[in-house]
Design a protein around this motif. Structure first.
Motif, PDB file in Angstrom:
ATOM      1  N   SER A  29      24.300  -5.899  72.457  1.00 60.62           N
ATOM      2  CA  SER A  29      24.627  -5.884  71.025  1.00 60.62           C
ATOM      3  C   SER A  29      24.710  -4.437  70.567  1.00 60.62           C
ATOM      4  O   SER A  29      23.952  -3.582  71.033  1.00 60.62           O
ATOM      5  CB  SER A  29      23.569  -6.637  70.202  1.00 60.62           C
ATOM      6  OG  SER A  29      22.318  -5.988  70.282  1.00 60.62           O
ATOM      7  N   SER A  43      23.433  -9.528  78.171  1.00 65.08           N
ATOM      8  CA  SER A  43      24.231  -9.503  76.939  1.00 65.08           C
ATOM      9  C   SER A  43      23.892  -8.221  76.187  1.00 65.08           C
ATOM     10  O   SER A  43      22.755  -7.740  76.243  1.00 65.08           O
ATOM     11  CB  SER A  43      23.930 -10.726  76.071  1.00 65.08           C
ATOM     12  OG  SER A  43      22.572 -10.756  75.688  1.00 65.08           O
ATOM     13  N   ALA A  61      28.682 -10.761  75.490  1.00 64.96           N
ATOM     14  CA  ALA A  61      27.947 -11.620  76.417  1.00 64.96           C
ATOM     15  C   ALA A  61      28.708 -11.695  77.743  1.00 64.96           C
ATOM     16  O   ALA A  61      29.859 -11.278  77.861  1.00 64.96           O
ATOM     17  CB  ALA A  61      27.773 -13.012  75.823  1.00 64.96           C
ATOM     18  N   ASN A  98      17.038 -14.019  77.180  1.00 67.29           N
ATOM     19  CA  ASN A  98      17.101 -13.413  75.855  1.00 67.29           C
ATOM     20  C   ASN A  98      15.966 -12.432  75.613  1.00 67.29           C
ATOM     21  O   ASN A  98      15.592 -12.150  74.479  1.00 67.29           O
ATOM     22  CB  ASN A  98      17.111 -14.481  74.759  1.00 67.29           C
ATOM     23  CG  ASN A  98      17.744 -13.966  73.476  1.00 67.29           C
ATOM     24  OD1 ASN A  98      18.684 -13.160  73.530  1.00 67.29           O
ATOM     25  ND2 ASN A  98      17.255 -14.422  72.335  1.00 67.29           N
ATOM     26  N   ASP A 138      26.128  -6.876  63.786  1.00 68.44           N
ATOM     27  CA  ASP A 138      26.094  -6.401  65.175  1.00 68.44           C
ATOM     28  C   ASP A 138      27.305  -6.935  65.936  1.00 68.44           C
ATOM     29  O   ASP A 138      27.691  -8.100  65.770  1.00 68.44           O
ATOM     30  CB  ASP A 138      24.826  -6.859  65.881  1.00 68.44           C
ATOM     31  CG  ASP A 138      23.588  -6.174  65.309  1.00 68.44           C
ATOM     32  OD1 ASP A 138      23.766  -5.198  64.551  1.00 68.44           O
ATOM     33  OD2 ASP A 138      22.479  -6.608  65.641  1.00 68.44           O
ATOM     34  N   LYS A 139      27.906  -6.032  66.740  1.00 65.78           N
ATOM     35  CA  LYS A 139      28.971  -6.447  67.654  1.00 65.78           C
ATOM     36  C   LYS A 139      28.300  -6.813  68.973  1.00 65.78           C
ATOM     37  O   LYS A 139      27.540  -6.033  69.535  1.00 65.78           O
ATOM     38  CB  LYS A 139      29.976  -5.315  67.862  1.00 65.78           C
ATOM     39  CG  LYS A 139      31.214  -5.735  68.640  1.00 65.78           C
ATOM     40  CD  LYS A 139      32.214  -4.590  68.689  1.00 65.78           C
ATOM     41  CE  LYS A 139      33.505  -5.007  69.374  1.00 65.78           C
ATOM     42  NZ  LYS A 139      34.225  -6.043  68.612  1.00 65.78           N
ATOM     43  N   THR A 140      28.564  -8.008  69.467  1.00 64.83           N
ATOM     44  CA  THR A 140      27.890  -8.474  70.686  1.00 64.83           C
ATOM     45  C   THR A 140      28.884  -8.663  71.822  1.00 64.83           C
ATOM     46  O   THR A 140      30.073  -8.915  71.613  1.00 64.83           O
ATOM     47  CB  THR A 140      27.159  -9.804  70.437  1.00 64.83           C
ATOM     48  OG1 THR A 140      28.113 -10.796  70.040  1.00 64.83           O
ATOM     49  CG2 THR A 140      26.106  -9.650  69.356  1.00 64.83           C
ATOM     50  N   HIS A 197      24.655  -2.112  67.190  1.00 65.02           N
ATOM     51  CA  HIS A 197      24.312  -2.071  65.757  1.00 65.02           C
ATOM     52  C   HIS A 197      24.761  -0.735  65.176  1.00 65.02           C
ATOM     53  O   HIS A 197      24.335   0.326  65.638  1.00 65.02           O
ATOM     54  CB  HIS A 197      22.803  -2.248  65.563  1.00 65.02           C
ATOM     55  CG  HIS A 197      22.384  -2.279  64.140  1.00 65.02           C
ATOM     56  ND1 HIS A 197      22.544  -3.388  63.339  1.00 65.02           N
ATOM     57  CD2 HIS A 197      21.804  -1.323  63.348  1.00 65.02           C
ATOM     58  CE1 HIS A 197      22.080  -3.131  62.135  1.00 65.02           C
ATOM     59  NE2 HIS A 197      21.631  -1.869  62.109  1.00 65.02           N
TER      60      HIS A 197
END
Length: 395
Positions: free
Chosen positions: A195, A193, A178, A213, A174-176, A197
């Protein structure tokens, strides 16, 4: 000969008035917005005006004058020389018009544009007169009272830019992103944040999480030919920030591109929310419109300065402090700068005095010579009377 003394005296008195007018002009050579004046002289004649009546016959063909009189002063309304001041609130009228100012309950008019906001946030000139704006056809004070702060705005749209890799790794990575910040209706920051996929075939699942989160939204975006597909290029949901009310939020990915190998990371291009702002600056444009700037980057327009015009220059008389009042029931026509024949406004400049030094020094000599000549007339008439008295005494 006694009449001659009266004639000379009228010359002394009126040239002294003229000297006072010239002296006042010269004294105000550096007064902003000052308009010079000139004393208007007229000659005095006997009632018949030099024309004999039928009963008088030819013996009274010539009528002698009775001296000098003055009508009063005539104001010269030509524009003065513009002066740079560096103060953005100073305004010079480039063309026709007068500023309207309130001095107590009296409405006055001036070309002097040295303005500032006083401690109460009201626009005034250097004399403390309230500069008038025009709203819905009515004159009103120009005030910052309701413009001190800019209300916050909740974030409704966050736009992203950057690149996503089309090649899916095994296992998928996954590219995240934040540090995405959104603001609630009170201007308070809240972190999110994201992500991304890679599902393959140009499809990415986007998941948004809050500062705790917890997942707040999820959805898919699709690419075709390296660009997002319309209708599948954003994520829209109702976001409830901690301690705040729910509000719609749109995450816009239409500026992203998909490539085989990414070199540009995803980042926030813009977001339309802002915190509460305090007033940092205020200026007027060429049309007299007040613009206020705030610490949150926002701008808002305020009142607009009124300009006045008159059917004739004789409708005004001096009121002191480079201001004028109407006379004879004259009425002003009001409007805005740049409209209806009114001139434009130049910020950071003001109109100076229109006194012409060369002209006034010439008038100064004329008044002095007129006074001197009148005094000689009196002196000569007095000598002639003295000679008459001497004839009586030496008989």
């Amino acid at each position: 000969m006694f009449d001659t003394i009266f004639i000379g005296t009228s010359g002394l008195l009126n040239h002294a008035k003229g000297l006072r007018v010239v002296g006042n002009n010269l004294a105000n050579v550096n007064t902003p917005g000052f308009k010079s004046s000139q004393l208007q002289f007229y000659s005095l004649f006997e009632q018949s005006g030099g024309r004999p009546s039928q009963s008088e016959g030819a013996r009274n063909l010539v009528r002698t004058g009775s001296g000098l009189g003055s009508f009063g002063t005539q104001i010269n309304f030509r524009a003065g020389l513009e002066q740079g001041t560096g103060n953005p609130l100073d305004l010079a009228i480039d063309g026709n018009g007068f500023y309207a100012v309130k001095r107590g309950d009296n409405l006055l008019y001036t070309r002097a544009g040295d303005f500032n906001f006083n401690a109460k946030g009201i626009l005034v000139n250097s004399a403390g007169d309230h500069v008038q704006g025009l709203e819905n056809g009515q004159l009103t004070d120009i005030s910052l009272d309701k413009l001190e702060r800019s209300a916050p705005k909740a974030t409704a749209t966050v736009t992203f830019r950057g690149e996503l890799a089309l090649t899916a790794a095994t296992p998928p990575i996954d590219k995240t992103l934040a540090g995405v910040t959104v603001l609630d209706a009170n201007g308070v920051d809240h972190p999110l944040s994201l992500s991304f996929h890679n599902e393959g075939n140009g499809v990415f699942t986007v998941t948004a999480k809050d500062g705790a989160n917890a997942t707040v939204a999820t959805g898919q975006i699709k690419f075709s030919g390296g660009v997002p597909v319309a209708g599948s290029n954003s994520l829209s949901f109702s976001y409830t920030p901690a301690g705040g009310a729910a509000a719609p939020l749109l995450l816009d990915f239409s500026k992203l591109v998909s490539v085989e190998t990414t070199t540009v990371p995803i980042s926030v291009a813009s977001q339309d929310g802002y915190a509460v702002g305090v007033r940092t600056d205020q200026t007027f444009d060429a049309d007299g419109l007040l613009t206020v700037q705030y610490s949150n980057g926002q701008k808002v327009s305020g009142p607009r300065i009124a300009l006045a015009d008159f059917s004739s220059e004789g409708a005004l008389e001096e009121a002191g402090g480079s201001t004028f009042r109407t006379v004879g029931g004259a009425e002003a026509q009001y409007g805005y700068a740049g409209t209806g024949g009114f001139g434009k406004l130049a910020s950071g400049r003001r109109e100076g005095s229109n006194v012409d030094l060369a002209e006034e020094f010439g008038n100064l000599i004329l008044m002095q010579r007129g006074y001197q000549a009148s005094s000689h007339v009196i002196s000569t008439a007095n000598d002639m009377i003295q000679q008459l008295f001497d004839m009586k005494g030496n008989r």
